[in-house]
Design a protein around this motif. Structure first.
Motif, mmCIF file in Angstrom:
data_model
loop_
_atom_site.group_PDB
_atom_site.id
_atom_site.type_symbol
_atom_site.label_atom_id
_atom_site.label_comp_id
_atom_site.label_asym_id
_atom_site.label_seq_id
_atom_site.Cartn_x
_atom_site.Cartn_y
_atom_site.Cartn_z
ATOM 1 N N ASP A 78 0.809 -1.222 0.000
ATOM 2 C CA ASP A 78 0.000 0.000 0.000
ATOM 3 C C ASP A 78 0.841 1.272 0.000
ATOM 4 O O ASP A 78 0.383 2.317 -0.450
ATOM 5 N N ASN A 79 2.070 1.199 0.519
ATOM 6 C CA ASN A 79 2.918 2.396 0.562
ATOM 7 C C ASN A 79 4.395 1.984 0.610
ATOM 8 O O ASN A 79 4.718 0.809 0.744
ATOM 9 N N GLY A 80 5.259 2.977 0.513
ATOM 10 C CA GLY A 80 6.693 2.721 0.466
ATOM 11 C C GLY A 80 7.261 2.081 1.722
ATOM 12 O O GLY A 80 8.172 1.253 1.649
ATOM 13 N N ALA A 81 6.731 2.463 2.883
ATOM 14 C CA ALA A 81 7.234 1.897 4.141
ATOM 15 C C ALA A 81 6.950 0.397 4.214
ATOM 16 O O ALA A 81 7.811 -0.399 4.613
ATOM 17 N N VAL A 82 5.758 0.002 3.813
ATOM 18 C CA VAL A 82 5.394 -1.421 3.812
ATOM 19 C C VAL A 82 6.258 -2.164 2.791
ATOM 20 O O VAL A 82 6.767 -3.252 3.070
ATOM 21 N N ALA A 83 6.455 -1.561 1.630
ATOM 22 C CA ALA A 83 7.285 -2.186 0.594
ATOM 23 C C ALA A 83 8.710 -2.407 1.100
ATOM 24 O O ALA A 83 9.294 -3.478 0.895
ATOM 25 N N ALA A 84 9.265 -1.412 1.779
ATOM 26 C CA ALA A 84 10.626 -1.535 2.317
ATOM 27 C C ALA A 84 10.720 -2.666 3.337
ATOM 28 O O ALA A 84 11.679 -3.444 3.335
ATOM 29 N N LYS A 85 9.739 -2.776 4.201
ATOM 30 C CA LYS A 85 9.742 -3.829 5.224
ATOM 31 C C LYS A 85 9.632 -5.212 4.579
ATOM 32 O O LYS A 85 10.328 -6.150 4.980
ATOM 33 N N ILE A 86 8.789 -5.328 3.557
ATOM 34 C CA ILE A 86 8.656 -6.618 2.876
ATOM 35 C C ILE A 86 9.963 -6.974 2.174
ATOM 36 O O ILE A 86 10.381 -8.129 2.185
#
Length: 144
Positions: free
Chosen positions: A59-67
């Motif tokens: 949904d957003n860049g922070a979630v993408a980075a964590k994944i």
């Protein structure tokens, strides 16, 4: 005996491949929801599977980075579910929220702006532009 649409889709070769891919995506989605950390389960989802790579939309860049940080662990866990997973590709793709309105709010026009539009409209020949300006003037909210 009733045969559902799946029965007929499985009989056609092309539709059968699509159905098999859809079943795989559903299986991977459920597996992702089971193995992903609680904070990521509702902020990302399995979007596709190509040649051993699982594509996940965040949904957003922070979630993408964590994944991306967890991609090796998630890849191993998703492989245990039966599908070969050689890697994870993460893309930021915000979901559309159905209740969120995409229509703009009506902005009021000043009397001066309405006057200018009216005089401009009157000078135009009949046609789509004049018709559009007439409609705009009819719907325009006025500043009180």
């Amino acid at each position: 005996m009733y045969k559902g649409p799946e029965h007929y889709l499985d009989k056609d070769a092309a539709a059968s491949r699509v159905m098999a891919h859809a079943r795989l995506l559903l299986k991977l989605s459920r597996r992702f929801e089971a193995v992903a950390p609680a904070g990521l389960r509702h902020s990302a989802h399995v979007a596709n599977y190509k040649l051993g790579t699982i594509i996940i939309h965040a949904d957003n860049g922070a979630v993408a980075a964590k994944i991306r940080q967890l991609s090796q662990r998630l890849s191993n866990e998703l492989s245990k579910g039966g599908a070969e997973c050689s890697g994870i590709e993460v893309k930021v793709q915000p979901r559309q929220i159905p209740s969120q309105s995409t229509s703009s709010t009506q902005k009021p026009l000043s009397d001066k702006a309405i006057g200018i539009l009216q005089s401009t409209t009157e000078k135009l020949p009949e046609g789509p532009l004049r018709k559009a300006l007439d409609n705009l003037l009819k719907r325009a909210a006025r500043v009180e």
